[in-house]
Design a protein around this motif. Structure first.
Motif, short mmCIF file in Angstrom:
data_model
loop_
_atom_site.label_atom_id
_atom_site.label_comp_id
_atom_site.label_asym_id
_atom_site.label_seq_id
_atom_site.Cartn_x
_atom_site.Cartn_y
_atom_site.Cartn_z
N ASN A 54 1.23 1.82 -0.21
CA ASN A 54 0.29 1.93 -1.34
C ASN A 54 0.97 1.87 -2.70
O ASN A 54 0.50 2.46 -3.67
CB ASN A 54 -0.52 3.24 -1.22
CG ASN A 54 -1.27 3.34 0.08
OD1 ASN A 54 -1.79 2.35 0.60
ND2 ASN A 54 -1.32 4.53 0.66
N SER A 55 2.08 1.15 -2.78
CA SER A 55 2.88 1.15 -4.00
C SER A 55 2.95 -0.23 -4.65
O SER A 55 2.75 -1.24 -3.99
CB SER A 55 4.30 1.64 -3.69
OG SER A 55 4.27 2.99 -3.27
N VAL A 56 3.21 -0.23 -5.95
CA VAL A 56 3.44 -1.46 -6.72
C VAL A 56 4.92 -1.47 -7.09
O VAL A 56 5.41 -0.56 -7.77
CB VAL A 56 2.57 -1.52 -7.98
CG1 VAL A 56 2.92 -2.75 -8.82
CG2 VAL A 56 1.09 -1.55 -7.60
N ILE A 57 5.63 -2.51 -6.63
CA ILE A 57 7.06 -2.65 -6.88
C ILE A 57 7.23 -4.01 -7.53
O ILE A 57 7.18 -5.04 -6.87
CB ILE A 57 7.84 -2.52 -5.56
CG1 ILE A 57 7.51 -1.16 -4.90
CG2 ILE A 57 9.34 -2.65 -5.80
CD1 ILE A 57 7.82 -1.08 -3.45
N ALA A 58 7.38 -4.03 -8.85
CA ALA A 58 7.26 -5.28 -9.60
C ALA A 58 8.40 -5.47 -10.59
O ALA A 58 8.84 -4.52 -11.22
CB ALA A 58 5.94 -5.31 -10.35
N SER A 59 8.87 -6.72 -10.69
CA SER A 59 9.86 -7.13 -11.71
C SER A 59 11.14 -6.31 -11.64
O SER A 59 11.57 -5.71 -12.62
CB SER A 59 9.23 -7.03 -13.11
OG SER A 59 8.07 -7.83 -13.18
N ALA B 173 3.51 4.81 -5.52
CA ALA B 173 4.49 4.74 -6.60
C ALA B 173 4.31 3.44 -7.37
O ALA B 173 3.84 2.45 -6.83
CB ALA B 173 5.90 4.82 -6.04
N THR B 174 4.69 3.45 -8.63
CA THR B 174 4.83 2.24 -9.43
C THR B 174 6.28 2.18 -9.87
O THR B 174 6.76 3.07 -10.57
CB THR B 174 3.88 2.26 -10.64
OG1 THR B 174 2.53 2.26 -10.18
CG2 THR B 174 4.10 1.03 -11.52
N ILE B 175 6.97 1.13 -9.42
CA ILE B 175 8.41 0.99 -9.68
C ILE B 175 8.62 -0.38 -10.31
O ILE B 175 8.30 -1.40 -9.72
CB ILE B 175 9.21 1.12 -8.37
CG1 ILE B 175 8.95 2.49 -7.72
CG2 ILE B 175 10.70 0.90 -8.63
CD1 ILE B 175 9.48 2.62 -6.32
N SER B 176 9.15 -0.39 -11.54
CA SER B 176 9.27 -1.65 -12.27
C SER B 176 10.46 -1.62 -13.22
O SER B 176 10.79 -0.57 -13.77
CB SER B 176 7.99 -1.92 -13.06
OG SER B 176 8.05 -3.14 -13.74
N GLY B 177 11.10 -2.78 -13.40
CA GLY B 177 12.09 -2.93 -14.45
C GLY B 177 13.51 -2.57 -14.09
O GLY B 177 14.35 -2.47 -14.98
N ASP C 133 -6.51 2.37 -5.22
CA ASP C 133 -5.66 1.31 -5.77
C ASP C 133 -4.22 1.51 -5.30
O ASP C 133 -3.77 2.63 -5.05
CB ASP C 133 -5.66 1.35 -7.30
CG ASP C 133 -7.03 1.12 -7.90
OD1 ASP C 133 -7.95 0.72 -7.16
OD2 ASP C 133 -7.18 1.37 -9.11
N MET C 134 -3.47 0.41 -5.25
CA MET C 134 -2.03 0.49 -5.07
C MET C 134 -1.42 1.00 -6.38
O MET C 134 -1.94 0.73 -7.45
CB MET C 134 -1.45 -0.89 -4.76
CG MET C 134 -1.87 -1.47 -3.44
SD MET C 134 -1.24 -3.16 -3.29
CE MET C 134 -1.70 -3.52 -1.60
N GLY C 135 -0.30 1.69 -6.28
CA GLY C 135 0.40 2.15 -7.46
C GLY C 135 0.06 3.56 -7.87
O GLY C 135 -0.73 4.26 -7.22
N ALA C 136 0.65 3.99 -8.96
CA ALA C 136 0.55 5.38 -9.41
C ALA C 136 -0.77 5.71 -10.09
O ALA C 136 -1.17 6.87 -10.15
CB ALA C 136 1.71 5.69 -10.35
N TYR C 137 -1.46 4.67 -10.62
CA TYR C 137 -2.65 4.93 -11.44
C TYR C 137 -3.88 4.27 -10.83
O TYR C 137 -3.84 3.12 -10.41
CB TYR C 137 -2.44 4.41 -12.86
CG TYR C 137 -1.24 5.01 -13.53
CD1 TYR C 137 -1.28 6.30 -14.03
CD2 TYR C 137 -0.04 4.30 -13.64
CE1 TYR C 137 -0.17 6.87 -14.64
CE2 TYR C 137 1.07 4.86 -14.24
CZ TYR C 137 1.00 6.15 -14.73
OH TYR C 137 2.11 6.72 -15.32
N GLU C 138 -4.98 4.99 -10.85
CA GLU C 138 -6.26 4.49 -10.35
C GLU C 138 -7.05 3.88 -11.50
O GLU C 138 -7.27 4.54 -12.53
CB GLU C 138 -7.06 5.64 -9.72
CG GLU C 138 -8.29 5.22 -8.98
CD GLU C 138 -8.01 4.65 -7.59
OE1 GLU C 138 -9.00 4.30 -6.91
OE2 GLU C 138 -6.84 4.54 -7.18
#
Length: 199
Positions: free
Chosen positions: A34-39, A9-13, A130-135
């Motif tokens: 395997n996720s990016v959790i940012a800002s 997952a990519t979780i931001s904002g 890659d970590m996050g939703a997009y490769e």
């Protein structure tokens, strides 16, 4: 018992927590990997009462990355280097430490757009997810980076000039420029434009 898995997952904002887990009845088992959790405001991951499993995540840019849970041994905390958060483009740039950093044993075989995983994004001769939703794909057409200059104050009724001369395309030249000023006026085109906001 219930189980929730968050994978790639990519979780931001978000203003409070990127992920918040609480359970008032029964048992909730939460896995985040395997996720990016940012800002995300106060907490990246906030756990109140769940049984938590987590690893291979990039949790960055919150006041407190974790509450009620700790980072996994293979997790990182680094600016994920999104293409453009203002345009909600959460794909990774080539210098992101999230590229090729996910767990190959638990990775999905494709990303949110259907792109096959893994790809050798950092070009070290070893394909890794890659970590996050997009490769990130180094051989794909990369997004141009828009730069409209420094923030400034403009006054209603006074023409203001805007320049996109600082914009660039990492793998070519910019084909066109389109300006949307968010005030309902028609879009403008060109490297430099003048616009008047009405009060």
């Amino acid at each position: 018992d219930r189980t929730v898995t968050v994978n790639h997952a990519t979780i931001s904002g978000h203003t409070s927590a990127g992920i918040y887990c609480a359970e008032s009845t029964g048992t909730l088992r939460m896995t985040v990997r395997n996720s990016v959790i940012a800002s995300n405001g106060t907490y990246g991951i906030q756990n109140s009462s769940c049984i938590f499993t987590r690893d291979y995540n990039n949790v960055w840019g919150s006041t407190n990355p974790y509450f009620g849970v700790t980072a996994g041994g293979n997790s990182i905390s680094s600016n994920p280097q999104f293409v453009d958060t203002m345009l909600l483009n959460f794909r990774l740039l080539p210098n992101s430490l999230s590229v090729d950093a996910a767990d190959p044993m638990t990775a999905l075989d494709h990303d949110a757009e259907g792109v096959q995983r893994p790809i050798d994004g950092n070009q070290n001769m070893t394909a890794a997810p890659d970590m996050g939703a997009y490769e990130f794909n180094p051989s794909a057409n990369r997004w141009p980076i828009a730069d409209a200059g420094a923030d400034r104050v403009v006054h209603a009724g006074t023409p203001a000039m805007f320049s996109g001369a600082g914009s660039f395309d990492p793998d070519g030249t910019i084909a066109s420029y389109v300006w949307d000023f968010g005030d309902g006026s028609p879009t403008a085109s060109g490297v430099s434009v003048t616009h008047t906001f009405n009060g």
